[in-house]
Design a protein around this motif. Structure first.
Motif, PDB file in Angstrom:
ATOM      1  N   ARG A 125      69.748  45.225  -2.763  1.00  0.00           N
ATOM      2  CA  ARG A 125      70.971  44.540  -3.205  1.00  0.00           C
ATOM      3  C   ARG A 125      71.196  44.749  -4.701  1.00  0.00           C
ATOM      4  O   ARG A 125      72.313  45.031  -5.141  1.00  0.00           O
ATOM      5  N   GLU A 126      70.136  44.672  -5.489  1.00  0.00           N
ATOM      6  CA  GLU A 126      70.259  44.733  -6.948  1.00  0.00           C
ATOM      7  C   GLU A 126      70.392  46.158  -7.480  1.00  0.00           C
ATOM      8  O   GLU A 126      70.932  46.358  -8.574  1.00  0.00           O
ATOM      9  N   MET A 127      69.917  47.148  -6.740  1.00  0.00           N
ATOM     10  CA  MET A 127      69.995  48.520  -7.260  1.00  0.00           C
ATOM     11  C   MET A 127      71.421  49.078  -7.224  1.00  0.00           C
ATOM     12  O   MET A 127      71.728  50.066  -7.888  1.00  0.00           O
ATOM     13  N   GLY A 128      72.293  48.456  -6.450  1.00  0.00           N
ATOM     14  CA  GLY A 128      73.693  48.870  -6.418  1.00  0.00           C
ATOM     15  C   GLY A 128      74.002  49.823  -5.283  1.00  0.00           C
ATOM     16  O   GLY A 128      73.124  50.524  -4.767  1.00  0.00           O
ATOM     17  N   SER A 129      75.262  49.870  -4.896  1.00  0.00           N
ATOM     18  CA  SER A 129      75.685  50.648  -3.727  1.00  0.00           C
ATOM     19  C   SER A 129      75.502  52.150  -3.931  1.00  0.00           C
ATOM     20  O   SER A 129      75.224  52.885  -2.988  1.00  0.00           O
ATOM     21  N   LEU A 130      75.666  52.629  -5.160  1.00  0.00           N
ATOM     22  CA  LEU A 130      75.534  54.055  -5.426  1.00  0.00           C
ATOM     23  C   LEU A 130      74.106  54.525  -5.166  1.00  0.00           C
ATOM     24  O   LEU A 130      73.882  55.555  -4.520  1.00  0.00           O
ATOM     25  N   SER A 131      73.145  53.756  -5.637  1.00  0.00           N
ATOM     26  CA  SER A 131      71.744  54.127  -5.466  1.00  0.00           C
ATOM     27  C   SER A 131      71.278  53.910  -4.034  1.00  0.00           C
ATOM     28  O   SER A 131      70.569  54.745  -3.466  1.00  0.00           O
ATOM     29  N   VAL A 132      71.696  52.813  -3.432  1.00  0.00           N
ATOM     30  CA  VAL A 132      71.210  52.478  -2.097  1.00  0.00           C
ATOM     31  C   VAL A 132      71.693  53.460  -1.035  1.00  0.00           C
ATOM     32  O   VAL A 132      71.077  53.620   0.020  1.00  0.00           O
ATOM     33  N   GLY A 133      72.800  54.155  -1.314  1.00  0.00           N
ATOM     34  CA  GLY A 133      73.356  55.085  -0.334  1.00  0.00           C
ATOM     35  C   GLY A 133      72.979  56.528  -0.548  1.00  0.00           C
ATOM     36  O   GLY A 133      73.426  57.402   0.214  1.00  0.00           O
ATOM     37  N   ASN A 134      72.144  56.819  -1.578  1.00  0.00           N
ATOM     38  CA  ASN A 134      71.786  58.202  -1.882  1.00  0.00           C
ATOM     39  C   ASN A 134      70.275  58.407  -1.896  1.00  0.00           C
ATOM     40  O   ASN A 134      69.505  57.462  -2.103  1.00  0.00           O
ATOM     41  N   PHE A 135      69.877  59.665  -1.715  1.00  0.00           N
ATOM     42  CA  PHE A 135      68.461  60.009  -1.766  1.00  0.00           C
ATOM     43  C   PHE A 135      67.958  59.958  -3.205  1.00  0.00           C
ATOM     44  O   PHE A 135      68.738  60.083  -4.156  1.00  0.00           O
ATOM     45  N   SER A 136      66.670  59.784  -3.361  1.00  0.00           N
ATOM     46  CA  SER A 136      66.082  59.726  -4.693  1.00  0.00           C
ATOM     47  C   SER A 136      66.218  61.079  -5.393  1.00  0.00           C
ATOM     48  O   SER A 136      65.992  62.128  -4.781  1.00  0.00           O
ATOM     49  N   ASN A 137      66.572  61.047  -6.675  1.00  0.00           N
ATOM     50  CA  ASN A 137      66.717  62.289  -7.440  1.00  0.00           C
ATOM     51  C   ASN A 137      65.700  62.382  -8.579  1.00  0.00           C
ATOM     52  O   ASN A 137      65.848  63.192  -9.483  1.00  0.00           O
ATOM     53  N   TYR A 138      64.656  61.542  -8.526  1.00  0.00           N
ATOM     54  CA  TYR A 138      63.656  61.519  -9.585  1.00  0.00           C
ATOM     55  C   TYR A 138      62.512  62.477  -9.254  1.00  0.00           C
ATOM     56  O   TYR A 138      61.917  62.376  -8.172  1.00  0.00           O
ATOM     57  N   PRO A 139      62.183  63.387 -10.178  1.00  0.00           N
ATOM     58  CA  PRO A 139      61.136  64.385  -9.913  1.00  0.00           C
ATOM     59  C   PRO A 139      59.752  63.763  -9.705  1.00  0.00           C
ATOM     60  O   PRO A 139      59.546  62.573  -9.979  1.00  0.00           O
ATOM     61  N   PRO A 140      58.775  64.566  -9.256  1.00  0.00           N
ATOM     62  CA  PRO A 140      57.485  64.041  -8.783  1.00  0.00           C
ATOM     63  C   PRO A 140      56.654  63.268  -9.798  1.00  0.00           C
ATOM     64  O   PRO A 140      56.035  62.262  -9.444  1.00  0.00           O
ATOM     65  N   ILE A 141      56.568  63.722 -11.060  1.00  0.00           N
ATOM     66  CA  ILE A 141      55.757  62.984 -12.026  1.00  0.00           C
ATOM     67  C   ILE A 141      56.384  61.624 -12.319  1.00  0.00           C
ATOM     68  O   ILE A 141      55.678  60.617 -12.487  1.00  0.00           O
ATOM     69  N   ASN A 142      57.709  61.581 -12.326  1.00  0.00           N
ATOM     70  CA  ASN A 142      58.390  60.291 -12.442  1.00  0.00           C
ATOM     71  C   ASN A 142      58.047  59.406 -11.249  1.00  0.00           C
ATOM     72  O   ASN A 142      57.787  58.200 -11.399  1.00  0.00           O
ATOM     73  N   GLN A 143      58.019  60.004 -10.064  1.00  0.00           N
ATOM     74  CA  GLN A 143      57.650  59.263  -8.863  1.00  0.00           C
ATOM     75  C   GLN A 143      56.207  58.773  -8.940  1.00  0.00           C
ATOM     76  O   GLN A 143      55.878  57.685  -8.446  1.00  0.00           O
ATOM     77  N   LEU A 144      55.341  59.567  -9.570  1.00  0.00           N
ATOM     78  CA  LEU A 144      53.947  59.148  -9.731  1.00  0.00           C
ATOM     79  C   LEU A 144      53.863  57.872 -10.560  1.00  0.00           C
ATOM     80  O   LEU A 144      53.084  56.961 -10.255  1.00  0.00           O
ATOM     81  N   ILE A 145      54.675  57.798 -11.616  1.00  0.00           N
ATOM     82  CA  ILE A 145      54.718  56.588 -12.445  1.00  0.00           C
ATOM     83  C   ILE A 145      55.196  55.404 -11.612  1.00  0.00           C
ATOM     84  O   ILE A 145      54.633  54.305 -11.674  1.00  0.00           O
ATOM     85  N   PHE A 146      56.249  55.630 -10.813  1.00  0.00           N
ATOM     86  CA  PHE A 146      56.732  54.568  -9.925  1.00  0.00           C
ATOM     87  C   PHE A 146      55.611  54.136  -8.973  1.00  0.00           C
ATOM     88  O   PHE A 146      55.446  52.944  -8.694  1.00  0.00           O
TER      89      PHE A 146
END
Length: 464
Positions: A125-146
């Motif tokens: 709900r808080e991430m917004g409609s644009l983010s919730v409806g799309n695939f992740s675009n963050y590269p792998p090392i960024n994903q590692l931090i997440f």
């Protein structure tokens, strides 16, 4: 002794206390739609930071300490200018549960009835409609931090935020020390690095609002430092890691051509071409390795689709693109972003290749200047320029004679005028002011001789 210290540091301590109070007010008592308050506090922060650096330019330890203290002021604040961190937490919790974040959108997750993610409804709900409806675009090392945040803070949003902030703080400190070394090596005043480390723009956009440009820039700067020391293999690996945090450093790869091929003319140019090819090979191999844990046919399709959307669907705080879009409306009567989103990147590529092959980039200052010009061109022609993007030209400018990016790091905050209590509506007058000031200042710095000639002609006209 204490009295002497008090007398010596009375003014900088006063400035530091005022800055801390203003940062606390910004982080804990500001709504994004309150633009007047936002720009007023930010202006005060910018001015006081300038005075703080001016009064203490030789005191590295003091400025390091206050920079850390300022960042600790935000430690428990929820980001108030961007909701992207909810998506970061979402992706991180997917990874902590061994789920590939590139394979489906948050909406698809909810529709399938999965229940692996704590606070799933709140995050989506808080991430917004644009983010919730799309695939992740963050590269792998960024994903590692997440994923690190997802592993150690599985049910606490604030816990994840604190982990992100610690990582961003560590990256900023790394940039400070490496940047200082590079500045000393090229004969520039090392205090200039504080225009990154203490810049209110950096503290707010990265530490408060949790954008990872700083982590990308840490690996990028470490790569450049290794390159300066002729450790090209380490440089290539670090640059590959930087690309796997954010893709932007790919823009700079062609600009390394002159550095490898023409820097040392005592070596046969074919050997230098071979070394450059190896460098590129190591960079792309490093990037490929970081993608391996996530690799699948769906990843390639989803990731490329999301990146394509970024250039051909999204619009925010653009400059030249908005002008072309207006011309398109006059000519054909509709938004031509789908066409412009394909043409403008080609113009950027041509510009970067021109810088790579026809501009001398064999010294450290020349190389950083070429990268600054390339990034300036890229963002000038982009359809979307979020404020935190300017962290890259800001850092690059520290190692060059150009200072327009410091001004840009202030002017870009005018883009927040788009967020009002009634919704989102960009103020094109303020966008024109923002880019008008930046382009004039950049033009004057890039073409000082032409500027002097124009001023002389103007004075002659006025006194005629």
């Amino acid at each position: 002794m204490w009295k002497a210290l008090y007398i010596k540091y009375k003014t900088p301590l006063l400035f530091s206390i005022i800055l801390s109070v203003l940062y606390a007010s910004f982080a804990y008592d500001l709504e994004r739609y309150d633009f007047i308050k936002l720009i007023s506090i930010f202006t005060a922060l910018f001015f006081l930071t300038y005075k703080l650096i001016q009064f203490n330019h030789g005191n590295f330890k003091f400025l390091l300490l206050v920079g850390i203290v300022f960042r600790l002021v935000f430690i428990s604040a929820l980001p108030n200018l961007s909701q992207d961190f909810y998506r970061f937490i979402w992706d991180g919790r997917l990874i902590a549960n061994f789920i590939n974040p590139y394979l489906f959108t948050p909406n698809e997750y909810l529709l399938n009835g999965y229940n692996y993610i704590a606070q799933a409804e709140t995050l989506t709900r808080e991430m917004g409609s644009l983010s919730v409806g799309n695939f992740s675009n963050y590269p792998p090392i960024n994903q590692l931090i997440f994923g690190v945040a997802g592993l150690f803070s599985k049910t606490s949003i604030l816990g994840s935020i604190i982990i992100f902030r610690i990582i961003i703080l560590a990256a900023d400190i790394g940039i400070l020390f490496i940047g200082r070394k590079i500045l000393i090596k090229i004969g520039k005043d090392p205090k200039h690095i504080f225009w990154y480390f203490l810049n209110p723009f950096i503290l707010i956009e990265l530490t408060v609002n949790l954008h990872f440009e700083g982590v990308m820039l840490f690996f990028f700067l470490a790569s450049m430092y290794a390159l300066i020391k002729n450790e090209w293999l380490i440089s290539a690996i670090l640059l590959g890691i930087s690309v796997s945090v954010k893709l932007l450093p790919l823009l700079f790869l062609p600009l390394l051509f002159q550095w490898f091929v023409n820097k040392d003319k005592s070596i046969d140019w074919r050997k230098n071409i071979f070394k450059l090819s190896l460098y590129y090979g190591v960079v792309f191999t490093t990037v490929a390795i970081t993608f391996l844990p996530f690799i699948s046919q769906e990843l390639i399709q989803n990731y490329s689709h999301t990146i394509g959307l970024w250039f051909q669907k999204f619009e925010f705080n653009a400059s030249v693109y908005y002008l072309f879009r207006w011309i398109g409306y006059q000519l054909v009567g509709w938004n031509t972003i789908a066409t412009l989103g394909k043409i403008l990147p080609i113009i950027v590529l041509i510009t970067v290749l021109t810088l790579a092959f026809f501009r001398k980039n064999t010294s450290v200052k020349q190389l950083f200047s070429a990268m600054l010009i390339g990034s300036f061109c890229y963002f000038s022609l982009s359809t979307t320029v979020h404020p935190w993007y300017i962290a890259t030209p800001l850092l690059l400018s520290i190692f060059t004679p150009y200072r327009f990016a410091i001004l840009w790091s202030f002017m870009v905050f005018f883009s927040y005028s788009a967020y009002t209590i009634d919704g989102f509506q960009e103020n094109y007058i303020l966008i024109t002011l923002e880019y008008g000031v930046i382009f004039i200042f950049a033009f004057a710095e890039f073409f000082p001789t032409l500027k002097q000639k124009m001023l002389s002609q103007y004075k002659h006209f006025v006194h005629k």
